[in-house]
Design an enzyme around this catalytic site. Sequence first.
Site, PDB file in Angstrom:
ATOM      1  N   ARG A 249       9.111  27.939   4.445  1.00 18.18           N
ATOM      2  CA  ARG A 249       9.901  26.784   4.008  1.00 18.18           C
ATOM      3  C   ARG A 249       9.597  26.497   2.557  1.00 18.18           C
ATOM      4  O   ARG A 249       8.435  26.299   2.186  1.00 18.18           O
ATOM      5  CB  ARG A 249       9.590  25.536   4.844  1.00 18.18           C
TER       6      ARG A 249
ATOM      7  N   SER B 143      45.776  12.598 -29.733  1.00 18.74           N
ATOM      8  CA  SER B 143      44.549  12.169 -30.399  1.00 18.74           C
ATOM      9  C   SER B 143      44.601  10.664 -30.616  1.00 18.74           C
ATOM     10  O   SER B 143      45.681  10.100 -30.840  1.00 18.74           O
ATOM     11  CB  SER B 143      44.404  12.882 -31.745  1.00 18.74           C
TER      12      SER B 143
END
Length: 324
Positions: A308, A269
């Site tokens: 499409r 940390s």
Amino acid sequence: MILDATFARGPVSAGTSGDAWLVALLEVEGALARAAARVGLVAGTAADEVSRVCADPAALDLATVYARAGDAGNPVPPLVRALQDAVGPHAARAVHVGATSQDVVDTAAVLLARRGLHLIDADLAAAAEACARLAGAHRDDVLMGRTLLQQALPITAGLKAATWLAGLDGVRARIAAVTAALPVQYGGAVGTLAASSGSGVDLRRELAAELGLAVTEVPWFTVRLPIADVAGVLGAAAGVVAKIALDVVLLAQTEVAEATEVAEGRGGSSAMPHKANPVAAVSARACARRAPGLVATLFAAMEQEHERGAGTWHAEWPTLTDLL
């Protein structure tokens, strides 16, 4: 990118980059030229020249391809023109034989997915081996079982690891099945093979053989089951990994302290030097949290118009890339 180390660990990220997409597109075009030569639609020498350029695209005007891809709605039209210019008039007719842009983009996406799935499977295999080692080493170590996050009855740490292993093995089997079924795409402009001079079915079969892909009886232009299968198995893989990661996070809580991640230089940390954060599990869980939205986008894109998709097809490309 500075966030890549958290969200894109391992080799899959490079395998889905823009450069990887270009390589896959060129691989399809080269294979298509060779397949067309085998069915007699183009000369073998012309196909050889196309294959040579596709394998070493230094001669291509890639800057123009990238610049004009947006104007075409996909990168294939400018790529085809660049290939034709690079191979010269003798071999130009061996470029993109009887194909439409979607044939090339979809097949390239399948190749990218296959490579990504192989790499992901290798990571899952390594995780499975680790779980198997844990299951053996801790088969007799008693651990409290928990249901609904409440202490229940004793189990063993080995059983928990074996449960993780079963999940990993299960999703690996699903990945193998999806990978084996990935199909080529080849149908021409609207799926009729009209521009293939009567050899379209044979050409599709030869193209599939060139690339080691399965063959479908008709194009899957707007029936997106192959993409849905990939999305589903990737979502399942993310879910299995997330389950393991969550267990590790919970077991590693200071108040529980039944498991910990051990890796040199990882888990610290910036403000609390006493902490040992389960960073790998946290990163895996963060990635898995992103997966459902990406899977949902690919499933939503299955609703495509006629022959499409108008935008739905296009939405798949970055989504599939991110999910991989």
